[in-house]
Design a protein around this motif. Sequence first.
Motif, short mmCIF file in Angstrom:
data_model
loop_
_atom_site.label_atom_id
_atom_site.label_comp_id
_atom_site.label_asym_id
_atom_site.label_seq_id
_atom_site.Cartn_x
_atom_site.Cartn_y
_atom_site.Cartn_z
N LEU A 35 -4.83 12.07 2.31
CA LEU A 35 -5.47 11.14 1.37
C LEU A 35 -4.73 9.81 1.30
N ILE A 36 -3.40 9.87 1.29
CA ILE A 36 -2.60 8.65 1.22
C ILE A 36 -2.73 7.85 2.52
N VAL A 37 -2.70 8.54 3.65
CA VAL A 37 -2.84 7.86 4.95
C VAL A 37 -4.18 7.13 5.03
N ARG A 38 -5.24 7.79 4.59
CA ARG A 38 -6.57 7.16 4.61
C ARG A 38 -6.62 5.96 3.67
N LEU A 39 -6.01 6.09 2.51
CA LEU A 39 -5.99 4.99 1.54
C LEU A 39 -5.24 3.79 2.12
N GLU A 40 -4.11 4.05 2.74
CA GLU A 40 -3.33 2.96 3.36
C GLU A 40 -4.15 2.29 4.47
N ALA A 41 -4.89 3.09 5.22
CA ALA A 41 -5.69 2.52 6.30
C ALA A 41 -6.80 1.64 5.75
N GLU A 42 -7.44 2.10 4.68
CA GLU A 42 -8.53 1.32 4.08
C GLU A 42 -8.03 0.01 3.50
N LEU A 43 -6.86 0.06 2.86
CA LEU A 43 -6.32 -1.14 2.21
C LEU A 43 -5.54 -2.03 3.17
N GLY A 44 -5.14 -1.49 4.33
CA GLY A 44 -4.37 -2.27 5.30
C GLY A 44 -2.95 -2.54 4.86
#
Length: 309
Positions: A35-44
């Motif tokens: 979940l954190i990895v996906r969030l970081e990817a979405e936010l850049g």
Amino acid sequence: MTLTQLRAFLSAWELGTFTAAADELEVTQASISELIVRLEAELGVQLFVRGSRRLKPTSAANELRPHAESALGSVEAAAQSMRSITSLESGVATFGVPRNANHYGLSDLVLTFHTRHPGVRIRMVGLNSEEVARMVDEGAIEAGLVVLPIRDTELDVEPLFLDRVLYATANRSKDAGSVRIEDIMADDLVLYDAHSGWDDPTRRQLWDRAQSAGHRPSAAIEVEHVESALSLVAAGVGGTIVSASLVRSRRLPRGVRTFEFEEPFEETLALIKRQGAVLSLATTTIVELVRETITPPTGAKRIRSRPAG
């Protein structure tokens, strides 16, 4: 960006490890990490520096934190608001009543409701019936108890019972018998509900009766509360109109006597709500309590009708 991602982020920020966050949210450590990895990817951006023991929030994480807390807080507030509509654990129940509602045996209603549902705040608004009807129609309150007739026809109306209207005065012998409209037009009228005036449903009935008999009624004195009007009547200043329920509740001052009208004079007590409106559980419960608690005066005609909504 999802609420699940924000919950995982906040939990990791507060607890310092993905493992602790997973335990708190009752999911696997791998789920939190993903979940954190996906969030970081979405936010850049990078949100955490992964250390051997604890996560170190980055400046981006510190910037995101208050926004995440605000978003989750708003969702929880919305959920709580919806629970207040469908449960009796919280929220506010607002109900309109006539100022003389206690004359109908409703004095224990608020205590009964609060005892059964202490988490729900109660707002019992005492107004003239016309104002109660207006506030229900505008959506300021969900439902109310009123004296009919009311002008607004865009409301569901559930009549409960008919109450007699009597003439009260200290200037008439107790053996004088019933009164005619001509008798009271010859007397000084002391009327209450000054703010509503002739828009008050009972006063409007008096107006119509007087006009039908060729009279134009006017009040010598207008006050806001029935108790004030009765004090003046007890002092010998004319007469006023009162409901039989008030007489039954023993609110008449010494020396004031009541008389039936020669042509029966009645008012109808009714429950109202907006047409098609679905009441919250709290207000529905108050309406049911009104039906259980309300006590017609002796001799009053209870009206059996289908509940409005």
